[in-house]
Design an enzyme around this catalytic site. Structure first.
Site, short mmCIF file in Angstrom:
data_model
loop_
_atom_site.label_atom_id
_atom_site.label_comp_id
_atom_site.label_asym_id
_atom_site.label_seq_id
_atom_site.Cartn_x
_atom_site.Cartn_y
_atom_site.Cartn_z
N LEU A 126 0.86 -1.23 0.03
CA LEU A 126 -0.17 0.12 0.22
C LEU A 126 0.82 1.16 0.03
O LEU A 126 1.81 1.47 1.00
CB LEU A 126 -0.76 -0.10 1.30
N HIS A 230 7.60 2.84 11.64
CA HIS A 230 8.24 4.00 11.10
C HIS A 230 7.38 5.22 11.40
O HIS A 230 5.94 4.95 11.17
CB HIS A 230 8.37 3.83 9.60
#
Length: 345
Positions: A126, A230
């Site tokens: 994605l 992240h």
């Protein structure tokens, strides 16, 4: 208008640009022409195949802005991981060191290499390009996979996982990998990440520690990022958590990012979805509807949109506009599956 459709060979240039923009750590899209073209070919084969059980099919979709005919995002599903190549994770567990005589009891976290997720379905790949970020596009790319899997359940496992990108900096340095690199691999993180992305995983089995790793022996920097994501991945993780995905102690072997999982039957969008025949009526769709994620029921000619849809409970039909029907490539009486963008709790 934005639509989601299967990728095709004509999308190579756009996919290459997405791969470049995605950066280090986005293992599923390596910047390699041969592998990207192979990824497209695999997807075309998967969408064209007749499937009775999940196998090595790889479904890759693109988000297209129909006003400019520009591909602005990707999203994917691997039907069953680890069938051709080993699918590695670390599992975070515990060991106890105790002495009753000395009244000492120490519990220590360990990382054990495993292949526990072999055969499950993975949602992946994605990525939304900068010009299309904002609004519901990210959610659209994520949630449409759950409708597709619910509609074609024979193609997928009941267990669905997502590997979340772990902590690394703009230069591709991973605190977790830095410790492994120093003691075992002698490869920097971008190189190891790239090799995995192009399917070269033999080095993992050859060089990785053969025994569980005691977490307290890692550097403080490495310990701090185990199971962390992240910064750019936080919205994606939150979205999956809202769908019912949870962390079960499995982390990536390179950056220690968490893997989350859910049963397809329990994923919120899949659970809330309905399947009804269509009536095309602009006025009713606009006045009596709510915005929904909508898919047709095709595999090869799959299409998805996010637009207004009204349900006539009296007639048990879904009412959509002519524009939506054209985008979905459907006619009156054809079936659609849909789920609301906003839930009414």
């Amino acid at each position: 208008m934005y639509i989601i459709r299967p990728i095709s060979a004509q999308d190579y240039s756009a996919l290459h640009q997405v791969a470049v923009e995605s950066g280090v750590g986005f293992t599923s899209l390596p910047v390699n022409e041969t592998l990207l073209r192979n990824k497209i070919s695999r997807a075309e084969a998967a969408f064209s195949s007749t499937v009775n059980a999940p196998g090595n099919q790889s479904y890759l979709f693109v988000l297209e802005d129909t006003t400019t005919n520009t591909v602005v995002g990707t999203t994917g599903i691997e039907a069953a991981v680890g069938l051709d190549d080993a699918f590695y994770h670390y599992h975070v567990g515990k060991v106890v060191h105790a002495s009753r005589e000395l009244n000492i009891h120490n519990t220590v976290d360990i990382l054990s290499v495993c292949n526990d997720y072999t055969g499950v379905t993975e949602i992946c790949t994605l990525f939304l390009r900068e010009q299309a970020r904002g609004g519901i596009n990210g959610r659209f790319l994520s949630k449409i996979r759950f409708l597709f899997m619910m509609e074609h359940r024979e193609r997928f496992s009941e267990t669905i996982i997502a590997e979340m990108r772990g902590v690394n900096d703009e230069q591709g340095r991973s605190p977790f990998w830095a410790w492994l690199e120093e003691h075992f691999f002698s490869l920097d993180f971008p190189t190891a990440d790239y090799l995995t992305g192009i399917g070269n995983k033999r080095f993992i089995a050859e060089l990785m520690p053969k025994y569980p790793i005691y977490v307290n022996l890692l550097s403080k920097e490495a310990q701090a990022v185990i199971g962390k994501v992240h910064d750019k991945t936080r919205p994606a993780l939150q979205l999956l958590q809202e769908e019912g995905f949870g962390y079960r102690g499995y982390v990536d072997i390179f950056d220690a990012g968490p893997t989350v999982e859910a049963n397809l039957s329990h994923i919120r969008t899949a659970q809330a979805s309905r399947k009804l025949p269509v009536v095309i009526d602009d006025q009713t769709a606009a006045q009596g509807g709510q915005t929904c994620y909508i898919i047709n029921t095709s595999v090869k000619d799959f299409r998805a949109v996010a637009t207004d849809l009204a349900v006539s409970e009296t007639n048990n039909v879904a009412v959509i506009s002519r524009q939506a029907a054209k985008a979905l490539n459907i006619n009156d009486g054809d079936m659609v599956r849909f789920a609301p963008i906003h839930y009414r709790d």
